[in-house]
Design a protein around this motif. Sequence first.
Motif, mmCIF file in Angstrom:
data_model
loop_
_atom_site.group_PDB
_atom_site.id
_atom_site.type_symbol
_atom_site.label_atom_id
_atom_site.label_comp_id
_atom_site.label_asym_id
_atom_site.label_seq_id
_atom_site.Cartn_x
_atom_site.Cartn_y
_atom_site.Cartn_z
ATOM 1 N N VAL A 1 44.931 31.025 41.800
ATOM 2 C CA VAL A 1 46.082 30.341 41.203
ATOM 3 C C VAL A 1 45.912 28.828 41.317
ATOM 4 O O VAL A 1 46.168 28.084 40.361
ATOM 5 N N TYR A 2 45.444 28.359 42.471
ATOM 6 C CA TYR A 2 45.191 26.927 42.657
ATOM 7 C C TYR A 2 44.157 26.429 41.646
ATOM 8 O O TYR A 2 44.358 25.406 40.993
ATOM 9 N N ALA A 3 43.056 27.151 41.510
ATOM 10 C CA ALA A 3 41.997 26.734 40.578
ATOM 11 C C ALA A 3 42.502 26.735 39.142
ATOM 12 O O ALA A 3 42.204 25.815 38.370
ATOM 13 N N TRP A 4 43.260 27.767 38.774
ATOM 14 C CA TRP A 4 43.804 27.798 37.413
ATOM 15 C C TRP A 4 44.751 26.637 37.172
ATOM 16 O O TRP A 4 44.783 26.068 36.089
ATOM 17 N N SER A 5 45.536 26.281 38.175
ATOM 18 C CA SER A 5 46.461 25.149 37.993
ATOM 19 C C SER A 5 45.696 23.851 37.783
ATOM 20 O O SER A 5 46.135 22.994 37.011
ATOM 21 N N LYS A 6 44.560 23.702 38.422
ATOM 22 C CA LYS A 6 43.753 22.490 38.237
ATOM 23 C C LYS A 6 43.113 22.470 36.851
ATOM 24 O O LYS A 6 43.004 21.422 36.227
ATOM 25 N N GLU A 7 42.689 23.629 36.360
ATOM 26 C CA GLU A 7 42.156 23.698 34.995
ATOM 27 C C GLU A 7 43.256 23.389 33.986
ATOM 28 O O GLU A 7 43.030 22.691 32.999
ATOM 29 N N TRP A 8 44.428 23.904 34.228
ATOM 30 C CA TRP A 8 45.570 23.657 33.350
ATOM 31 C C TRP A 8 45.896 22.162 33.314
ATOM 32 O O TRP A 8 46.209 21.603 32.269
ATOM 33 N N ALA A 9 45.815 21.508 34.478
ATOM 34 C CA ALA A 9 46.154 20.079 34.574
ATOM 35 C C ALA A 9 45.210 19.205 33.754
ATOM 36 O O ALA A 9 45.644 18.188 33.201
ATOM 37 N N VAL A 10 43.935 19.586 33.661
ATOM 38 C CA VAL A 10 42.983 18.769 32.888
ATOM 39 C C VAL A 10 42.821 19.271 31.456
ATOM 40 O O VAL A 10 42.065 18.695 30.688
ATOM 41 N N HIS A 11 43.517 20.341 31.106
ATOM 42 C CA HIS A 11 43.492 20.911 29.749
ATOM 43 C C HIS A 11 42.090 21.326 29.319
ATOM 44 O O HIS A 11 41.713 21.187 28.153
ATOM 45 N N HIS A 12 41.315 21.820 30.271
ATOM 46 C CA HIS A 12 39.973 22.333 29.992
ATOM 47 C C HIS A 12 39.756 23.612 30.785
ATOM 48 O O HIS A 12 40.398 23.842 31.804
ATOM 49 N N LEU A 13 38.817 24.399 30.313
ATOM 50 C CA LEU A 13 38.399 25.611 31.015
ATOM 51 C C LEU A 13 36.930 25.512 31.356
ATOM 52 O O LEU A 13 36.151 24.932 30.605
ATOM 53 N N CYS A 14 36.573 26.106 32.462
ATOM 54 C CA CYS A 14 35.170 26.251 32.845
ATOM 55 C C CYS A 14 34.901 27.749 32.867
ATOM 56 O O CYS A 14 35.528 28.474 33.641
ATOM 57 N N LEU A 15 33.997 28.203 32.012
ATOM 58 C CA LEU A 15 33.755 29.647 31.965
ATOM 59 C C LEU A 15 33.108 30.175 33.243
ATOM 60 O O LEU A 15 33.363 31.309 33.633
ATOM 61 N N TRP A 16 32.289 29.363 33.895
ATOM 62 C CA TRP A 16 31.722 29.803 35.175
ATOM 63 C C TRP A 16 32.840 30.007 36.186
ATOM 64 O O TRP A 16 32.856 30.986 36.930
ATOM 65 N N CYS A 17 33.778 29.074 36.198
ATOM 66 C CA CYS A 17 34.929 29.190 37.111
ATOM 67 C C CYS A 17 35.753 30.429 36.775
ATOM 68 O O CYS A 17 36.168 31.170 37.664
ATOM 69 N N THR A 18 35.986 30.649 35.485
ATOM 70 C CA THR A 18 36.795 31.778 35.051
ATOM 71 C C THR A 18 36.142 33.102 35.425
ATOM 72 O O THR A 18 36.820 34.038 35.858
ATOM 73 N N VAL A 19 34.833 33.189 35.286
ATOM 74 C CA VAL A 19 34.122 34.413 35.682
ATOM 75 C C VAL A 19 34.319 34.656 37.177
ATOM 76 O O VAL A 19 34.612 35.781 37.595
#
Length: 144
Positions: free
Chosen positions: A98-116
Amino acid sequence: MASSIPGRGTAIGLTAIAAGAAVATLWVNAAPRTAGCPGSTVLPVINCAAVVSSAGSHLAGLPLGVWALFWLLGYWGAYRYAPRYHRYWSLLGIGGVVYAWSKEWAVHHLCLWCTVTQVAILVLVGMTRWTKPVKTPRNKDSGC
């Protein structure tokens, strides 16, 4: 010999996938130009370098990929050797996702490695959440 953990092969596979993707995030963090970010040429919202270099991508001075690897080691340790703490370690993993997703949401980008890594952690928690390790009874005649 029967496995004492239901879905053990799948869980080990998910652990390997999560660990591999976490290492890939560390590679992107160390060398964003040489490391690849799958999907970045297809969708502009996918930008691994922006995510791993953003504020919040490090916790206590360590990249989140290191924390994911630490969590995976602790998860299996708690599962096998301290089952009563397994639930709390699982909740810690969910909190980390949840913390990592909130940080991705804050920068309006996704990292597919992170998502995996994140999805593998959630599936791993879901798979093993309701199972407990089964101890093999000792044979009294074997002298062990």
